[in-house]
Design a protein around this motif. Structure first.
Motif, PDB file in Angstrom:
ATOM      1  N   GLU A 179       0.822  -1.214   0.000  1.00  0.00           N
ATOM      2  CA  GLU A 179       0.000   0.000   0.000  1.00  0.00           C
ATOM      3  C   GLU A 179       0.850   1.255   0.000  1.00  0.00           C
ATOM      4  O   GLU A 179       0.353   2.359  -0.212  1.00  0.00           O
ATOM      5  CB  GLU A 179      -0.944  -0.019   1.190  1.00  0.00           C
ATOM      6  CG  GLU A 179      -1.956  -1.137   1.030  1.00  0.00           C
ATOM      7  CD  GLU A 179      -3.068  -1.086   2.038  1.00  0.00           C
ATOM      8  OE1 GLU A 179      -3.220  -0.076   2.747  1.00  0.00           O
ATOM      9  OE2 GLU A 179      -3.798  -2.099   2.121  1.00  0.00           O
ATOM     10  N   SER A 180       2.113   1.111   0.331  1.00  0.00           N
ATOM     11  CA  SER A 180       3.051   2.214   0.097  1.00  0.00           C
ATOM     12  C   SER A 180       4.457   1.630   0.182  1.00  0.00           C
ATOM     13  O   SER A 180       4.645   0.492   0.647  1.00  0.00           O
ATOM     14  CB  SER A 180       2.846   3.370   1.075  1.00  0.00           C
ATOM     15  OG  SER A 180       3.531   3.144   2.252  1.00  0.00           O
TER      16      SER A 180
ATOM     17  N   SER B 162      -1.378   2.742  -3.860  1.00  0.00           N
ATOM     18  CA  SER B 162      -1.723   3.469  -2.649  1.00  0.00           C
ATOM     19  C   SER B 162      -3.111   4.100  -2.800  1.00  0.00           C
ATOM     20  O   SER B 162      -3.959   3.984  -1.913  1.00  0.00           O
ATOM     21  CB  SER B 162      -0.672   4.534  -2.367  1.00  0.00           C
ATOM     22  OG  SER B 162      -1.091   5.338  -1.300  1.00  0.00           O
TER      23      SER B 162
ATOM     24  N   MET C 210      -6.506   3.406  -0.661  1.00  0.00           N
ATOM     25  CA  MET C 210      -7.212   4.487   0.028  1.00  0.00           C
ATOM     26  C   MET C 210      -8.697   4.475  -0.328  1.00  0.00           C
ATOM     27  O   MET C 210      -9.550   4.700   0.533  1.00  0.00           O
ATOM     28  CB  MET C 210      -6.605   5.842  -0.354  1.00  0.00           C
ATOM     29  CG  MET C 210      -5.225   6.058   0.222  1.00  0.00           C
ATOM     30  SD  MET C 210      -5.232   5.881   2.012  1.00  0.00           S
ATOM     31  CE  MET C 210      -3.917   6.962   2.452  1.00  0.00           C
ATOM     32  N   LYS C 211      -9.003   4.222  -1.607  1.00  0.00           N
ATOM     33  CA  LYS C 211     -10.418   4.265  -2.059  1.00  0.00           C
ATOM     34  C   LYS C 211     -11.286   3.316  -1.246  1.00  0.00           C
ATOM     35  O   LYS C 211     -12.466   3.577  -1.015  1.00  0.00           O
ATOM     36  CB  LYS C 211     -10.493   3.903  -3.545  1.00  0.00           C
ATOM     37  CG  LYS C 211     -10.180   5.095  -4.425  1.00  0.00           C
ATOM     38  CD  LYS C 211     -10.688   4.894  -5.850  1.00  0.00           C
ATOM     39  CE  LYS C 211     -10.125   5.987  -6.738  1.00  0.00           C
ATOM     40  NZ  LYS C 211      -9.123   5.500  -7.689  1.00  0.00           N
TER      41      LYS C 211
ATOM     42  N   TYR D 249     -11.408   2.912   1.711  1.00  0.00           N
ATOM     43  CA  TYR D 249     -11.843   3.501   2.982  1.00  0.00           C
ATOM     44  C   TYR D 249     -13.040   4.436   2.840  1.00  0.00           C
ATOM     45  O   TYR D 249     -13.597   4.883   3.835  1.00  0.00           O
ATOM     46  CB  TYR D 249     -10.676   4.262   3.639  1.00  0.00           C
ATOM     47  CG  TYR D 249      -9.626   3.346   4.209  1.00  0.00           C
ATOM     48  CD1 TYR D 249      -9.779   2.803   5.488  1.00  0.00           C
ATOM     49  CD2 TYR D 249      -8.496   3.002   3.489  1.00  0.00           C
ATOM     50  CE1 TYR D 249      -8.819   1.953   6.019  1.00  0.00           C
ATOM     51  CE2 TYR D 249      -7.538   2.151   4.000  1.00  0.00           C
ATOM     52  CZ  TYR D 249      -7.708   1.626   5.277  1.00  0.00           C
ATOM     53  OH  TYR D 249      -6.769   0.787   5.795  1.00  0.00           O
TER      54      TYR D 249
ATOM     55  N   LYS E  18      -2.668   5.156   8.094  1.00  0.00           N
ATOM     56  CA  LYS E  18      -3.105   6.101   7.054  1.00  0.00           C
ATOM     57  C   LYS E  18      -3.331   7.458   7.709  1.00  0.00           C
ATOM     58  O   LYS E  18      -3.989   7.535   8.766  1.00  0.00           O
ATOM     59  CB  LYS E  18      -4.424   5.654   6.404  1.00  0.00           C
ATOM     60  CG  LYS E  18      -4.430   4.220   5.929  1.00  0.00           C
ATOM     61  CD  LYS E  18      -3.614   4.047   4.693  1.00  0.00           C
ATOM     62  CE  LYS E  18      -3.708   2.637   4.165  1.00  0.00           C
ATOM     63  NZ  LYS E  18      -2.568   2.242   3.363  1.00  0.00           N
TER      64      LYS E  18
ATOM     65  N   THR F 133     -11.095  10.331  -0.419  1.00  0.00           N
ATOM     66  CA  THR F 133      -9.799   9.647  -0.363  1.00  0.00           C
ATOM     67  C   THR F 133      -8.854  10.242  -1.398  1.00  0.00           C
ATOM     68  O   THR F 133      -9.262  10.614  -2.489  1.00  0.00           O
ATOM     69  CB  THR F 133      -9.957   8.127  -0.634  1.00  0.00           C
ATOM     70  OG1 THR F 133     -10.256   7.921  -2.011  1.00  0.00           O
ATOM     71  CG2 THR F 133     -11.027   7.506   0.227  1.00  0.00           C
TER      72      THR F 133
ATOM     73  N   THR G 273      -4.358  10.095  -2.780  1.00  0.00           N
ATOM     74  CA  THR G 273      -3.328   9.060  -2.957  1.00  0.00           C
ATOM     75  C   THR G 273      -2.674   8.684  -1.631  1.00  0.00           C
ATOM     76  O   THR G 273      -2.429   7.514  -1.342  1.00  0.00           O
ATOM     77  CB  THR G 273      -2.243   9.552  -3.940  1.00  0.00           C
ATOM     78  OG1 THR G 273      -2.883   9.927  -5.140  1.00  0.00           O
ATOM     79  CG2 THR G 273      -1.224   8.466  -4.226  1.00  0.00           C
ATOM     80  N   TRP G 274      -2.363   9.695  -0.815  1.00  0.00           N
ATOM     81  CA  TRP G 274      -1.619   9.405   0.418  1.00  0.00           C
ATOM     82  C   TRP G 274      -2.393   9.702   1.698  1.00  0.00           C
ATOM     83  O   TRP G 274      -1.943   9.365   2.779  1.00  0.00           O
ATOM     84  CB  TRP G 274      -0.307  10.201   0.455  1.00  0.00           C
ATOM     85  CG  TRP G 274       0.574   9.870  -0.694  1.00  0.00           C
ATOM     86  CD1 TRP G 274       0.917  10.672  -1.735  1.00  0.00           C
ATOM     87  CD2 TRP G 274       1.220   8.610  -0.947  1.00  0.00           C
ATOM     88  NE1 TRP G 274       1.721  10.006  -2.609  1.00  0.00           N
ATOM     89  CE2 TRP G 274       1.936   8.737  -2.154  1.00  0.00           C
ATOM     90  CE3 TRP G 274       1.255   7.389  -0.272  1.00  0.00           C
ATOM     91  CZ2 TRP G 274       2.667   7.692  -2.710  1.00  0.00           C
ATOM     92  CZ3 TRP G 274       1.984   6.349  -0.813  1.00  0.00           C
ATOM     93  CH2 TRP G 274       2.682   6.514  -2.021  1.00  0.00           C
ATOM     94  N   THR G 275      -3.530  10.413   1.576  1.00  0.00           N
ATOM     95  CA  THR G 275      -4.252  10.806   2.788  1.00  0.00           C
ATOM     96  C   THR G 275      -5.756  10.583   2.625  1.00  0.00           C
ATOM     97  O   THR G 275      -6.254  10.394   1.520  1.00  0.00           O
ATOM     98  CB  THR G 275      -4.015  12.309   3.119  1.00  0.00           C
ATOM     99  OG1 THR G 275      -4.461  13.088   2.008  1.00  0.00           O
ATOM    100  CG2 THR G 275      -2.560  12.597   3.409  1.00  0.00           C
ATOM    101  N   LEU G 276      -6.438  10.628   3.780  1.00  0.00           N
ATOM    102  CA  LEU G 276      -7.900  10.488   3.798  1.00  0.00           C
ATOM    103  C   LEU G 276      -8.488  11.734   4.459  1.00  0.00           C
ATOM    104  O   LEU G 276      -7.878  12.291   5.378  1.00  0.00           O
ATOM    105  CB  LEU G 276      -8.282   9.261   4.641  1.00  0.00           C
ATOM    106  CG  LEU G 276      -7.737   7.896   4.205  1.00  0.00           C
ATOM    107  CD1 LEU G 276      -7.970   6.854   5.307  1.00  0.00           C
ATOM    108  CD2 LEU G 276      -8.389   7.444   2.900  1.00  0.00           C
TER     109      LEU G 276
END
Ligand code: 5AD
Ligand code: SF4
Length: 525
Positions: A409-410, A451, A455-456, A458, A486, A508, A510-513
């Motif tokens: 995931e990363s 990644s 995220m999606k 979530y 995350k 969501t 790429t790297w954050t929510l």
């Protein structure tokens, strides 16, 4: 040093900035003409033992001394009264934590922290040697700090951390940056009070770097950064000797802290209200191998899972030593979080062999399968090196397919950087830098895609977030991490900083929510 000598040397030290400038220039002229040996014998005021690569591999497992008697001599406890310190940290969490220890020692000597270089009486650069660009940053910073030192001769400028364990770096500082007052190694941190004392009252650059790394000093003070998350060393050093890596030389041999010392530290942190701890080591899965009794990371994690602290993480793992016992303990969950950082480095068994990683693509995938079977929701992240000497296109493609197959995931991705003294630095390399850069770009594009996809998943979910504070970009937004690491940004009252709250994910990236706090579900532990 008696009081008279001290006063004399103090006077010598109180030079005008013009004196310092001309001293520095004189030094420079003399140093340029000296050989390494002359430099070392002339300028190393205390001890200097550069790590010896051949000896390093033969080091003995058992001769570790543990000390519980660290103390700052009475006469050094007020040296920093009314003075300020600044420590710049480069590199990994281990360095961040060493900085906390140095800050603890300096605080006990009366110093207070500052962020402003103009305000500081002592500036330490806690350095990283893992790749060339990390080293370049430090040399750049020394260039920036030079005018400050020349203007303010009383400023103490020190270089510590992994770079100081390298002979070539020490020589370069002696020759090109003679205005540095103090160089000390990763095994000399506990000597900081004495070293500062020498740098203050002596005339020459103080250099103390030991290649002997047998000791563990237990009762060092720590000034931790924040009251929510804390790092806990469980072991020091690394004995894996991957062919590209400088760490076994800069950090010394693997040595584990005693379980009871670690557990006591974690209990103490829990009692102080910390919500998350990260157990630290260069290769935490080797924890316990050097102890005189059967005890491993799985046993330690089991003990720690019983302590009333909401979140426990660990880093960094080595796939070779990741055993079934650990998987079994992690699978029980509780406060042991199911995020595993498992550096793979390459997806090609041939490259892994020349890296001396001691596992294959197949055995790595088998380990991933076991982890997923025991922890179906575990998040896996990794480290990857591209452009290892002579890595073919096909071998690189194997890394790409492995990244997809595992579904990382990363990932931290790096272009191989030859490190002087490591085996691979001596090998010829037929891969042009352009090709390496293209590979890195392709790999990064794939990692970013994976990644974003992770995220999606979530979207619309409710996650538990340990709130760390205001977001860096917007003080009206709070941010923190989920159990699976995350980063979540959301609006909420400042009163929840330091708490674990439930947040519903509304967007969501790429790297954050992004999310909204679920008001009723604040969990106060
Ligand atoms: N060149 C590039 N990357 C390196 N790493 C370690 N040594 C090197 C090197 N010489 C990377 C590895 C390791 C991470 C901390 O840094 O991926 O896991
Ligand atoms: Fe370096 Fe990690 Fe290999 Fe140790 S296990 S030599 S720290 S890459």
């Amino acid at each position: 040093m008696n009081e008279k000598q001290r006063l004399e040397s103090q006077q010598i030290n109180q030079k005008s900035s013009a004196d310092v400038k001309s001293d520095a220039n004189d030094n420079l002229d003399r140093l340029k003409n000296m050989s390494s040996d002359e430099l070392i014998s002339r300028y190393f005021q205390t001890t200097y033992e550069p790590p010896n690569m051949r000896k390093a591999k033969k080091r003995l497992k058992k001769d570790v001394d543990i000390h519980y008697d660290f103390d700052i001599p009475l006469e050094m406890r007020a040296i920093g009264k009314g003075k300020k310190f600044l420590i710049r940290t480069y590199g990994c969490q281990m360095n961040e934590h060493d900085t906390e220890v140095m800050a603890g020692i300096l605080t006990q000597m009366g110093y207070t922290p500052t962020e402003d270089t103009n305000d500081a009486d002592i500036i330490l650069l806690n350095t990283c040697a893992i790749r060339e660009n990390a080293e370049n940053k430090v040399f750049g910073e020394l260039g920036h700090l030079k005018p400050l030192k020349l203007e303010n001769p009383d400023l103490i400028l020190g270089v510590c951390g992994c770079m100081s364990q390298e002979e070539s770096v020490v020589n370069r500082i002696l020759k090109k940056h003679p205005f540095v007052d103090l160089i000390f190694g990763t095994h000399n941190i506990h000597r900081l009070p004495q070293l500062i004392n020498e740098a203050m009252f002596g005339k020459e650059m103080v250099v103390e770097v030991w290649s002997k790394e047998g000791d563990i000093i237990e009762n060092l003070p720590k000034q931790r950064k924040g009251k929510i998350k804390a790092w806990v060393n469980i072991m020091y050093g690394c004995d894996k000797f991957c062919t590209y890596c400088i760490v076994p030389y800069t950090r010394g041999k693997e040595r584990s802290r005693m379980p009871e010392d670690i557990i006591q530290e974690v209990r103490h942190l829990a009692a102080q209200g910390y919500k998350e701890i990260t157990l630290l080591g260069q290769n935490v899965n080797a924890y316990g191998k050097d102890l005189e009794f059967e005890y491993g990371l799985g046993d330690l994690m089991e003990e720690i899972s019983k302590i009333d602290i909401p979140r426990v993480r660990f880093t960094t793992s080595h796939p070779r030593d990741f055993d079934d016992r650990l998987i079994e303990v992690l699978a029980k969950g509780g406060n042991l979080l199911d995020h595993i950082h498992l550096p793979v480095q390459s997806g090609s068994s041939d490259i892994l062999r020349v890296m001396a990683r001691r596992y294959t693509r197949e055995s790595y995938l088998e380990l991933v399968r076991k982890i997923r079977e025991a922890m179906p929701n575990a998040t896996l992240t990794t480290d990857i090196i591209v452009g290892f000497p002579n890595e073919t296109d096909e071998q690189f493609e194997e890394t790409m397919t492995l990244v997809e197959e595992v579904g990382f995931e990363s990932a931290y991705t790096f272009i191989y950087s030859p490190r002087e003294g490591t085996p691979s630095a001596r090998w010829e390399d037929n891969i042009p830098m352009e090709v390496k850069k293209e590979r890195l770009q392709r790999l990064n594009a794939l990692v970013n895609k994976q990644s974003a996809e992770a995220m999606k998943k979530y979207q619309g979910e409710t996650v538990k977030v340990l709130v760390e504070g205001e977001s860096k970009k917007d003080p009206d937004v709070l941010s923190g991490y989920t159990e699976r690491n995350k980063l979540v940004n959301f609006k909420g009252p400042k009163s929840v900083i330091g708490e674990i709250v439930e947040v519903k994910i509304t967007n969501t990236k790429t790297w954050t929510l992004d999310g909204e706090m679920v008001e009723s579900a604040v969990e106060v532990k």
